[in-house]
Design a protein around this motif. Structure first.
Motif, PDB file in Angstrom:
ATOM      1  N   GLY A 140     111.872  11.650 -57.137  1.00 22.35           N
ATOM      2  CA  GLY A 140     110.603  10.202 -56.645  1.00 22.35           C
ATOM      3  C   GLY A 140     110.691   9.830 -57.174  1.00 22.35           C
ATOM      4  N   TYR A 141     109.564   8.847 -57.666  1.00 24.22           N
ATOM      5  CA  TYR A 141     108.690   8.105 -59.257  1.00 24.22           C
ATOM      6  C   TYR A 141     107.482   8.843 -59.590  1.00 24.22           C
ATOM      7  CZ  TYR A 141     112.939   5.381 -57.863  1.00 24.22           C
ATOM      8  OH  TYR A 141     113.788   5.027 -57.948  1.00 24.22           O
ATOM      9  N   CYS A 142     107.392   9.380 -60.897  1.00 23.74           N
ATOM     10  CA  CYS A 142     105.761  10.336 -61.313  1.00 23.74           C
ATOM     11  C   CYS A 142     105.128   8.729 -60.827  1.00 23.74           C
ATOM     12  CB  CYS A 142     106.252  11.045 -62.125  1.00 23.74           C
ATOM     13  SG  CYS A 142     106.334   9.550 -63.982  1.00 23.74           S
ATOM     14  N   HIS A 143     103.988   9.366 -61.366  1.00 21.76           N
ATOM     15  CA  HIS A 143     102.637   8.419 -61.180  1.00 21.76           C
ATOM     16  C   HIS A 143     102.539   7.431 -62.425  1.00 21.76           C
ATOM     17  CE1 HIS A 143      98.614   7.319 -59.956  1.00 21.76           C
ATOM     18  NE2 HIS A 143      98.080   7.475 -61.349  1.00 21.76           N
TER      19      HIS A 143
ATOM     20  N   ASP B 112     119.269  22.330 -39.640  1.00 23.42           N
ATOM     21  CA  ASP B 112     118.507  20.800 -39.986  1.00 23.42           C
ATOM     22  C   ASP B 112     116.779  21.046 -39.538  1.00 23.42           C
ATOM     23  OD1 ASP B 112     119.721  18.674 -39.309  1.00 23.42           O
ATOM     24  OD2 ASP B 112     120.882  19.459 -37.882  1.00 23.42           O
ATOM     25  N   ASP B 113     116.304  20.566 -40.207  1.00 18.89           N
ATOM     26  CA  ASP B 113     114.898  20.220 -39.895  1.00 18.89           C
ATOM     27  C   ASP B 113     114.289  19.081 -40.097  1.00 18.89           C
ATOM     28  OD1 ASP B 113     113.323  23.384 -38.825  1.00 18.89           O
ATOM     29  OD2 ASP B 113     112.337  21.641 -40.359  1.00 18.89           O
ATOM     30  N   ASP B 114     113.044  18.881 -39.713  1.00 23.13           N
ATOM     31  CA  ASP B 114     112.041  18.055 -39.944  1.00 23.13           C
ATOM     32  C   ASP B 114     111.023  18.202 -40.627  1.00 23.13           C
ATOM     33  OD1 ASP B 114     114.181  16.162 -39.363  1.00 23.13           O
ATOM     34  OD2 ASP B 114     113.289  16.247 -37.294  1.00 23.13           O
ATOM     35  N   TRP B 115     110.603  19.186 -40.863  1.00 22.68           N
ATOM     36  CA  TRP B 115     109.175  19.859 -41.088  1.00 22.68           C
ATOM     37  C   TRP B 115     108.810  18.805 -42.917  1.00 22.68           C
ATOM     38  CZ3 TRP B 115     109.837  22.547 -44.497  1.00 22.68           C
ATOM     39  CH2 TRP B 115     111.345  23.420 -45.144  1.00 22.68           C
ATOM     40  N   LEU B 116     110.265  19.386 -43.585  1.00 25.51           N
ATOM     41  CA  LEU B 116     109.659  18.613 -44.978  1.00 25.51           C
ATOM     42  C   LEU B 116     108.528  17.158 -45.226  1.00 25.51           C
ATOM     43  CD1 LEU B 116     112.404  19.759 -46.827  1.00 25.51           C
ATOM     44  CD2 LEU B 116     110.672  20.341 -46.802  1.00 25.51           C
ATOM     45  N   GLU B 117     109.104  16.700 -44.340  1.00 27.26           N
ATOM     46  CA  GLU B 117     108.232  14.876 -43.995  1.00 27.26           C
ATOM     47  C   GLU B 117     107.348  15.453 -43.955  1.00 27.26           C
ATOM     48  OE1 GLU B 117     109.329  12.068 -41.717  1.00 27.26           O
ATOM     49  OE2 GLU B 117     111.347  12.948 -41.066  1.00 27.26           O
ATOM     50  N   SER B 118     105.658  15.955 -42.912  1.00 24.97           N
ATOM     51  CA  SER B 118     104.833  16.172 -43.509  1.00 24.97           C
ATOM     52  C   SER B 118     104.334  16.611 -44.349  1.00 24.97           C
ATOM     53  CB  SER B 118     103.947  17.124 -42.123  1.00 24.97           C
ATOM     54  OG  SER B 118     105.249  17.799 -42.135  1.00 24.97           O
ATOM     55  N   LEU B 119     105.386  17.466 -45.120  1.00 28.75           N
ATOM     56  CA  LEU B 119     105.361  18.350 -46.326  1.00 28.75           C
ATOM     57  C   LEU B 119     104.454  17.053 -47.732  1.00 28.75           C
ATOM     58  CD1 LEU B 119     104.293  21.179 -48.248  1.00 28.75           C
ATOM     59  CD2 LEU B 119     107.210  21.383 -48.774  1.00 28.75           C
ATOM     60  N   GLU B 120     105.661  15.831 -47.643  1.00 29.21           N
ATOM     61  CA  GLU B 120     105.821  15.416 -48.338  1.00 29.21           C
ATOM     62  C   GLU B 120     104.582  13.926 -48.508  1.00 29.21           C
ATOM     63  OE1 GLU B 120     109.266  12.699 -47.655  1.00 29.21           O
ATOM     64  OE2 GLU B 120     110.798  14.270 -48.289  1.00 29.21           O
ATOM     65  N   THR B 121     103.940  13.991 -47.602  1.00 24.96           N
ATOM     66  CA  THR B 121     102.640  13.301 -47.823  1.00 24.96           C
ATOM     67  C   THR B 121     101.553  13.850 -48.416  1.00 24.96           C
ATOM     68  OG1 THR B 121     103.424  13.057 -45.163  1.00 24.96           O
ATOM     69  CG2 THR B 121     101.236  12.080 -45.640  1.00 24.96           C
ATOM     70  N   VAL B 122     101.480  15.236 -48.316  1.00 20.19           N
ATOM     71  CA  VAL B 122     101.062  16.131 -48.736  1.00 20.19           C
ATOM     72  C   VAL B 122     100.821  16.672 -50.251  1.00 20.19           C
ATOM     73  CG1 VAL B 122      99.672  18.338 -49.131  1.00 20.19           C
ATOM     74  CG2 VAL B 122     100.417  18.077 -46.683  1.00 20.19           C
ATOM     75  N   ILE B 123     102.037  16.459 -51.122  1.00 19.48           N
ATOM     76  CA  ILE B 123     102.404  16.602 -51.955  1.00 19.48           C
ATOM     77  C   ILE B 123     102.246  14.902 -52.596  1.00 19.48           C
ATOM     78  CG2 ILE B 123     104.523  16.739 -53.735  1.00 19.48           C
ATOM     79  CD1 ILE B 123     105.940  18.383 -52.368  1.00 19.48           C
ATOM     80  N   THR B 124     102.608  13.914 -51.621  1.00 22.19           N
ATOM     81  CA  THR B 124     102.399  12.819 -52.366  1.00 22.19           C
ATOM     82  C   THR B 124     100.626  12.285 -52.866  1.00 22.19           C
ATOM     83  OG1 THR B 124     104.292  11.456 -51.578  1.00 22.19           O
ATOM     84  CG2 THR B 124     101.854  10.367 -52.086  1.00 22.19           C
ATOM     85  N   LYS B 125     100.494  12.841 -52.321  1.00 25.74           N
ATOM     86  CA  LYS B 125      98.689  13.068 -52.593  1.00 25.74           C
ATOM     87  C   LYS B 125      97.936  13.498 -52.973  1.00 25.74           C
ATOM     88  CE  LYS B 125      97.393  10.923 -47.772  1.00 25.74           C
ATOM     89  NZ  LYS B 125      96.378  10.897 -46.713  1.00 25.74           N
ATOM     90  N   ARG B 126      98.758  14.780 -52.997  1.00 25.75           N
ATOM     91  CA  ARG B 126      97.946  15.730 -54.554  1.00 25.75           C
ATOM     92  C   ARG B 126      99.018  16.035 -55.546  1.00 25.75           C
ATOM     93  NH1 ARG B 126      98.045  21.731 -51.880  1.00 25.75           N
ATOM     94  NH2 ARG B 126      99.848  21.760 -52.570  1.00 25.75           N
ATOM     95  N   ASN B 127     100.064  15.432 -55.982  1.00 26.67           N
ATOM     96  CA  ASN B 127     100.627  15.406 -57.217  1.00 26.67           C
ATOM     97  C   ASN B 127     100.737  13.648 -57.637  1.00 26.67           C
ATOM     98  OD1 ASN B 127     101.533  18.069 -56.028  1.00 26.67           O
ATOM     99  ND2 ASN B 127     101.799  18.562 -57.777  1.00 26.67           N
ATOM    100  N   HIS B 128     100.366  13.590 -56.937  1.00 24.81           N
ATOM    101  CA  HIS B 128     100.889  11.944 -57.450  1.00 24.81           C
ATOM    102  C   HIS B 128     101.943  11.256 -57.633  1.00 24.81           C
ATOM    103  CE1 HIS B 128      96.168  10.679 -57.538  1.00 24.81           C
ATOM    104  NE2 HIS B 128      96.155  11.861 -58.508  1.00 24.81           N
ATOM    105  N   PHE B 129     102.732  12.202 -56.333  1.00 25.08           N
ATOM    106  CA  PHE B 129     104.316  11.652 -56.667  1.00 25.08           C
ATOM    107  C   PHE B 129     104.862  10.560 -55.162  1.00 25.08           C
ATOM    108  CE2 PHE B 129     108.320  12.825 -57.563  1.00 25.08           C
ATOM    109  CZ  PHE B 129     109.075  13.149 -59.145  1.00 25.08           C
ATOM    110  N   LYS B 130     105.679   9.519 -56.119  1.00 26.50           N
ATOM    111  CA  LYS B 130     105.977   9.050 -54.798  1.00 26.50           C
ATOM    112  C   LYS B 130     107.153   9.254 -54.218  1.00 26.50           C
ATOM    113  CE  LYS B 130     107.681   4.469 -52.928  1.00 26.50           C
ATOM    114  NZ  LYS B 130     106.980   5.100 -51.197  1.00 26.50           N
ATOM    115  N   ILE B 131     107.612  10.496 -53.390  1.00 26.29           N
ATOM    116  CA  ILE B 131     108.607  11.118 -52.963  1.00 26.29           C
ATOM    117  C   ILE B 131     109.851   9.847 -52.042  1.00 26.29           C
ATOM    118  CG2 ILE B 131     110.150  13.114 -51.843  1.00 26.29           C
ATOM    119  CD1 ILE B 131     107.716  14.212 -52.656  1.00 26.29           C
TER     120      ILE B 131
END
Lengths: 149, 149
Positions: A140-143, B112-131
């Motif tokens: 993705g893209y960092c801050h 196959d699995d989908d649960w990574l999506e919910s994790l992405e939301t957490v990471i985006t907020k916590r690490n300021h990283f747009k996945i």
DNA sequence: TCCATATTTGCTATTATATGTCAAATGCTG
DNA sequence: CAGCATTTGACATATAATAGCAAATATGGA
């Protein structure tokens, strides 16, 4: 019971695996200790160590990185940019962390998590597949890059 | 609204992207349709298509795979064996699947699995990283290899 | 149907990462 | 400190993938 990875302890670790502690290996090791937060490629390490020891050869760098990875001092990563990247393996992680790779500047940040373990149990049963390792990367893209896009 | 990926539809997709439908590209495409379950490398594709058309060049295979990946027909994977591997991208997945890679025989199965999506939301907020993408691989031993170890 | 042309092909050379070879140099054990 | 197996550095080699270019060709329009 693993020791903390100081310069001296790693030298002993080399000796314990009957590898010699050469000046080249020391220089390379020192370089990593000065860049614990980076994910260096062999070529990058080569450039860095050449400042301290211009005589060192590229093949030696490759061989040293191999050995340091083999004895558990470094972790060899593949971030999809066509070269292997090494990072210091910290002793305090039972499972390794994951990586956030910026598609613009190439910066690699880290992300710890444990929930993959529980998933592994499910997969093992469902797919008849004995998991020994995993590798999770987020692109993705960092801050910084996100701001200036 | 994406069409089902038949031979004809992919040919039209090529034309829509102003790529020409050459015999070489048709042969390569056909080869993939005959091996939907495989994860072929460029070299493997080259060997397969040479049976049908011995005149074909390796560079053409590489170029065709690039194009087919670009227009979304194939997915380019890196399983860490030093070469890119391509698989048919099935239209019915919003997020791509993950891979179980056997360390012994190299076989690649899917998961196959989908649960990574919910994790992405957490990471985006916590690490300021747009996945924008992720890649999860499990390494281990498949059912067959585990039995004969 | 045939033409004009931009695209594509196949061959070859080249790039880039990484490994193999081997004589000379050197760390380490006794 | 001496002997020797290990290691080093220089160079060659391996492998995946890409670049360059003249010849061949798919395709839209006459």
């Amino acid at each position: 019971m693993e020791e903390i990875k100081t310069f001296e302890n790693i030298c002993n670790l080399l000796r314990n695996h009957s590898y010699k502690v050469t000046p080249q290996r020391q220089t390379i090791l020192q370089t990593f200790l000065e860049h614990v937060d980076r994910h260096l490629s062999a070529e990058e390490v080569y450039m860095l160590v050449k400042h301290q020891n211009p005589e060192i050869g590229l093949a030696t760098v490759y061989r040293s990185l191999d050995i340091l990875a083999e004895i558990g001092v470094l972790l060899k990563n593949d971030f999809g940019d066509g070269r292997s990247r090494y990072e210091f393996s910290r002793k305090d992680e039972h499972h390794h962390h994951h990586h956030l790779i910026c598609l613009r500047c190439g910066d690699v940040s880290e992300f710890d998590d444990d929930w993959l373990e529980s998933l592994e149990t499910v997969i093992t049963k469902r797919n008849h597949f004995k998991i020994v390792d995993h590798d999770l990367k987020f692109y993705g893209y960092c801050h910084k890059c996100e701001e200036t896009l």
